[in-house]
Write an enzyme that holds these catalytic residues in place. Structure first.
Site, mmCIF file in Angstrom:
data_model
loop_
_atom_site.group_PDB
_atom_site.id
_atom_site.type_symbol
_atom_site.label_atom_id
_atom_site.label_comp_id
_atom_site.label_asym_id
_atom_site.label_seq_id
_atom_site.Cartn_x
_atom_site.Cartn_y
_atom_site.Cartn_z
ATOM 1 C CB CYS A 106 -11.283 2.345 4.642
ATOM 2 S SG CYS A 106 -12.293 0.875 4.811
ATOM 3 C CB CYS A 107 -16.297 2.956 6.018
ATOM 4 S SG CYS A 107 -16.055 1.390 5.158
ATOM 5 C CG HIS A 152 -2.092 -0.968 1.102
ATOM 6 N ND1 HIS A 152 -1.900 -2.311 1.074
ATOM 7 C CD2 HIS A 152 -3.428 -0.794 1.025
ATOM 8 C CE1 HIS A 152 -3.065 -2.933 0.998
ATOM 9 N NE2 HIS A 152 -4.013 -2.031 0.952
ATOM 10 C CB CYS A 157 -14.918 2.229 1.032
ATOM 11 S SG CYS A 157 -14.269 2.957 2.519
ATOM 12 C CD GLU A 165 -12.535 -5.885 2.632
ATOM 13 O OE1 GLU A 165 -11.642 -5.324 1.966
ATOM 14 O OE2 GLU A 165 -12.846 -5.525 3.781
#
Ligand SMILES: [Zn+2]
Length: 667
Positions: A430-431, A163, A352, A334
């Site tokens: 993240c959301c 990442h 997201c 996911e």
């Protein structure tokens, strides 16, 4: 086409202003506390901790003559947390490998929020955070605390999982927003330095890394950086990432030989992007990639890329999207599932991913004003995105199921990802910040524009101006959405110019709307937009869209939803909850020929249109003949009990405690 300048779109809408105020008052300050590990009952983030630790190491490395040696890389795992918060060491990295991105998303939300609501104290806090981030940046521009702390010798060695390029993407997006809001370029310069460093390392030449992000976002972020700076090298780097993805030999196979021979659907690297026709893999990554592809198609006019974007959009909307605008049907990876596999109670439908779908649709709108894109953008926004945040802005959904039986989520391992109530925060957070940045930047999604035309995609009350033929045209919109379909728009100063106002006719109206105006005239209707021209100096337009409640059924290939329907009204999808209708919602059957009446309820703190439908609760009659034990008895008849079924907007579910919920109702 470009989105209208966000600084030039002032949101006046009651519905959306309330959400934006919540983000400013609750989400942004709460998240800052989280980033600094100051909320004892929430999982610690270690995000600011990591920047500070990297800053200290960086300082030591800079000091000449110091005995300090840069750490050699030690793999400590994808997510590292100390036993206890107080055990955290000042020079260790903690959290997920992508933890830096949480601060960047926060900065982005702060930036957009400052554009509409200046706040010197918040700005000072953000400046302070930016100083800490910049102190962590290495002299060559590299900026990712996981490797700075754990050892730079392995940086960019695991693009698939680690990442660094994802963090670059979020850094750019945060820096662009903060610069646009404040004019301060410290973070923007840091983002450019990191992007320049990456650009110097990546490519097809000798000794270069010919890879691309494992988690996409850098692509669209680099296009945004190009849009802002006009620097071709950022556009070129984004194009490189998009062009390389999925080419043979597969880059991720080089990093991870165990992947050999297995098509990499998860990272959308199973084939070159122009050949992709089906949305697959991790849903958030997918729509972030498609957003970048749409940017590239717009900027380069690449027809094959645009074709791929259109096919992928269709693949989602025609076969893989929930009626709530949610995407990613399975928690396994996911990911998108097979076409038409849209389970309601094990849905993943990450917040997201719905946000990413908004990004993708908005980028397609920049290429072509076609209401099919805005319909999807609006659907995702009013349903799954809003569902992601509680009414008080203090808790969040990561997963957005369409059916919940709370007991089952807690005890059934196949559903442990489904939470019956919103959570305070998530270790992988993240959301919540993604919701914060989208709601704060809503002004970007209402209009796109070209030289003469202002395209209206969302009906959210706002004020904006546009210069056409040297004339300053003011546009003011008042909207009753989502409670009513009544919209009033006044346009001043357009007389004698070529100003054109395009108004979207939402697909859910079925073409039923009324339009009245003075001082302008209707030119044509094309691709779901009414084009108005011939403006006088003062023009008033009233458009009223039919928001009758409708029963909507899914394609019969969606096996889960056979003999069921969902109730929608305008862009809002409704659901039934146990608190209104009793438990065992699967026993309820809606009267398909009955009327559905509207009521305005204030129980959610503001006026919300709820619905009443005639329905029956149906229970098979008990019989004494039980040939296989107590569970089964011979069917003879059903007991039917008339009930009045209450439905509330899906985005409001689970705001009244834990209870059953279902979007689909038997018909
Ligand atoms: Zn998320």
């Amino acid at each position: 086409m470009q989105p209208a300048d966000i600084k030039n779109v002032k949101i006046t809408d009651e519905f959306w202003s309330r959400k934006q105020a919540l983000v400013k008052k609750e989400v942004i300050p709460y998240q800052w506390e989280i980033l600094n590990d100051r909320i004892p009952e929430a999982e610690a983030s270690y995000c600011m901790h990591n920047f500070k630790a990297a800053g200290l190491l960086n300082e030591k490395m800079r000091k000449k003559g110091d005995a300090f040696e840069a750490p050699r890389f030690t793999y400590r795992g994808f997510a590292v947390f100390p036993e206890k918060r107080e055990d955290a060491k000042d020079d260790e990295f903690y959290g997920f490998v992508f933890q830096d991105s949480d601060l960047y998303k926060w900065i982005e939300a702060v930036g957009y929020s400052l554009m509409t609501n200046p706040d010197p104290v918040l700005e000072e806090t953000a400046d302070h955070a930016i100083d800490i981030v910049c102190a962590a940046q290495l002299p060559n521009g590299y900026l990712d605390t996981y490797y700075i702390i754990n050892g730079m010798d392995k940086s960019f060695s695991d693009l698939r999982d680690h990442h660094e390029l994802y963090c670059l993407g979020h850094l750019i997006e945060g820096a662009v927003a903060y610069y646009l809001a404040t004019g301060k370029d410290k973070l923007l310069k840091a983002a450019e330095r990191y992007a320049d460093h990456v650009a110097s390392l990546f490519g097809n030449g000798e000794g270069k890394i010919n890879g691309y992000p494992g988690h996409e976002i850098a692509e669209m972020a680099l296009f945004a950086l190009y849009d802002l700076t006009g620097e071709e090298r950022y556009k070129a780097l984004a194009e490189y990432f998009i062009d390389e993805r999925g080419k043979e030999p597969n880059y991720f196979e080089k990093e991870h030989p165990d992947m050999k021979g297995k098509p990499d659907y998860y990272h959308q690297a199973h084939m070159p992007v122009r050949e992709q026709t089906e949305a697959v893999g991790h849903a958030v990554r997918a729509v972030y990639l498609y957003s970048g592809m749409a940017d590239m198609a717009r900027l380069t006019g690449d027809k094959s890329l645009l074709d791929a974007c259109e096919k992928l959009f269709e693949s989602i909307v025609d076969t893989k999207m929930y009626i709530t605008g949610g995407i990613g049907a399975t928690h396994l990876g996911e990911s998108f599932s097979l076409p038409y596999d849209l389970p309601n109670d094990t849905a993943y439908s990450e917040t997201c991913a719905a946000i990413g779908l908004v990004f993708f649709a908005e980028r397609m709108l920049r290429i072509k004003a076609d209401s099919k894109y805005a319909d999807v953008m609006e659907l995702a926004l009013y349903n799954t995105v809003l569902s992601g945040m509680a009414l008080d802005g203090k808790s969040f959904f990561y997963v957005n199921p369409l059916e919940v039986i709370p007991e089952n989520c807690k005890k059934d391992e196949r559903k442990t990802h489904v939470k019956p109530v919103r959570q305070k925060w998530f270790g992988c957070a993240c959301c919540p910040p993604n919701i914060a940045r989208l709601i704060s930047s809503l002004g970007r999604y209402i209009f796109t524009e070209d030289d003469t035309t202002l395209y209206t995609h969302l009906y959210a009350g706002c004020e904006t101006t546009k210069t056409v033929n040297g004339k300053n045209v003011s546009v003011s919109m008042q909207s009753g959405f989502p409670n009513t379909g009544n919209v009033r728009i006044t346009v001043t100063g357009a007389a004698g110019s070529d100003f054109t106002l395009a108004l979207r006719v939402p697909g859910w109206t079925g073409g039923r709307y009324s339009l009245n105006m003075t001082g302008a005239s209707e030119k044509e209707t094309k691709n779901g937009y009414i084009y108005l021209t011939g403006f006088e100096d003062e023009a008033a337009i009233e458009i009223s869209f039919d928001m009758i409640p409708r029963l909507i059924s899914a394609d019969t290939r969606v096996a889960e939803d056979n003999f069921k329907a969902a109730v929608t009204r305008g862009p809002v999808v409704y659901c039934m909850e146990g608190v209104d209708n009793g438990e065992n919602l699967r026993q309820i059957k809606i009267d398909k020929r009955g009327t559905i009446t509207e009521e305005v309820s204030d129980e959610f703190g503001y006026d919300v249109v709820t619905l009443k439908a005639s329905a029956k609760r149906i229970i098979p009659a008990k019989t004494d003949f039980k040939p296989f034990g107590g569970l089964y008895s011979e069917f003879t008849s059903v007991e039917e009990k008339e009930i009045s079924l209450r439905l509330i907007p899906y985005y409001l579910w689970a705001n009244r405690g834990e209870n059953e919920m279902s979007v689909y109702i038997n018909i």
